[in-house]
Design a protein around this motif. Sequence first.
Motif, PDB file in Angstrom:
ATOM      1  N   PRO A  67     -24.179 -46.510  -5.616  1.00 50.85           N
ATOM      2  CA  PRO A  67     -22.759 -46.896  -5.652  1.00 50.85           C
ATOM      3  C   PRO A  67     -22.103 -46.577  -6.996  1.00 50.85           C
ATOM      4  CG  PRO A  67     -24.105 -48.665  -4.745  1.00 50.85           C
ATOM      5  CD  PRO A  67     -25.052 -47.663  -5.313  1.00 50.85           C
ATOM      6  N   GLU A  68     -20.842 -46.202  -6.948  1.00 47.80           N
ATOM      7  CA  GLU A  68     -20.078 -45.993  -8.166  1.00 47.80           C
ATOM      8  C   GLU A  68     -19.877 -47.338  -8.871  1.00 47.80           C
ATOM      9  OE1 GLU A  68     -18.362 -43.219  -4.903  1.00 47.80           O
ATOM     10  OE2 GLU A  68     -19.217 -45.242  -5.071  1.00 47.80           O
ATOM     11  N   MET A  71     -17.728 -50.152  -7.468  1.00 46.26           N
ATOM     12  CA  MET A  71     -18.084 -50.756  -6.184  1.00 46.26           C
ATOM     13  C   MET A  71     -18.735 -52.126  -6.339  1.00 46.26           C
ATOM     14  SD  MET A  71     -16.987 -48.887  -3.800  1.00 46.26           S
ATOM     15  CE  MET A  71     -17.769 -49.809  -2.472  1.00 46.26           C
ATOM     16  N   THR A 186     -15.523 -45.851  -1.612  1.00 42.22           N
ATOM     17  CA  THR A 186     -16.675 -45.076  -2.050  1.00 42.22           C
ATOM     18  C   THR A 186     -16.665 -43.714  -1.390  1.00 42.22           C
ATOM     19  OG1 THR A 186     -19.099 -45.077  -2.222  1.00 42.22           O
ATOM     20  CG2 THR A 186     -18.146 -46.013  -0.231  1.00 42.22           C
ATOM     21  N   THR A 191     -23.205 -45.309   1.823  1.00 39.18           N
ATOM     22  CA  THR A 191     -23.528 -46.098   0.634  1.00 39.18           C
ATOM     23  C   THR A 191     -23.020 -47.525   0.808  1.00 39.18           C
ATOM     24  OG1 THR A 191     -23.516 -44.198  -0.858  1.00 39.18           O
ATOM     25  CG2 THR A 191     -23.090 -46.363  -1.834  1.00 39.18           C
ATOM     26  N   PHE A 192     -21.772 -47.643   1.246  1.00 34.63           N
ATOM     27  CA  PHE A 192     -21.217 -48.980   1.471  1.00 34.63           C
ATOM     28  C   PHE A 192     -21.985 -49.714   2.556  1.00 34.63           C
ATOM     29  CE2 PHE A 192     -18.425 -52.042   3.524  1.00 34.63           C
ATOM     30  CZ  PHE A 192     -17.938 -52.755   2.436  1.00 34.63           C
TER      31      PHE A 192
END
Length: 299
Positions: A67-68, A71, A186, A191-192
Amino acid sequence: MSEWLISLEGTEAGHQAALGLALLAALLHAIFGALQKGRFDPWLSRWSIDCWLACLSLPMVFLVPWPEPHMWPIFAGMVVIHFVYKVLMAMAFSRGAFTVVYPVVRGSGPLFTVVGAWLIFGETFAPLQWLGLFVLLAGIFGLAVYNFLFLEAERDTLGPALIFALLTGFMVALYTTYDAYGIRATANPFTFLAWFFFLSALDFSLLVPMVMRHRFRGVTLRPLLQRGLIGALVAYGSFGSVMLATRLDKVGEAAVLRETSTVFAAIIGWLVLKETVGPRRIALMALIAAGAVIVELAG
């Protein structure tokens, strides 16, 4: 896979995919609710489901892009919102019949969500779509009122059950809008999803054994865990489908179409939980389906 999904955003193919995902989420969410309300204490059912979700999702977080940084606060808010939702849902299910509680939860959700989607994402409904929404809501709340007036089971706790159901409906709208924001924030939607299923499952997995140990007395764990595994697999399809639908297309439309789950829930309540279903309730369920069709055709 993620590149292909992202390429569908804002296209007619993406709209059709979102429609299918929202309807799939409706069916699976009705099954998910029945699993939580069914044979076991709703608190224990949710604990078992979350234990499986945490275990099954842990490897997934290492298979998706990390994750960035922005996030992590979003994930923190998501955990809090879903924890409150799960507590209210368990409190409602522990006090009222499935076919009484579930329509109120799902009926109050789409109206709140449509307003939230307008405020946050700038989405608007055409006049005929508003008509369809109110037709759907009339069917859902008509079903709830009918159940309240004519079902004899759990009469003593029905009032509190409906209050908790209404509060849960507000939380459904909140998490639907918030999760739509998160999955759009994202680059990779998976990923989320991976972190959503892992992080949102930790609360009940850890807290229920610590603060509700008495609920485990006399409970055979094997069938409880078996039901939890089924519930976890259904949750992947239910919550995953609707979140992908909100990334591909309008949040409000996906939320409204998902509430056809009330129809599936009534059928499940009748066939599986042996709750009473008569011609009036069938007519109200048809009204719910008609409202969803109007929203889709007028979009």
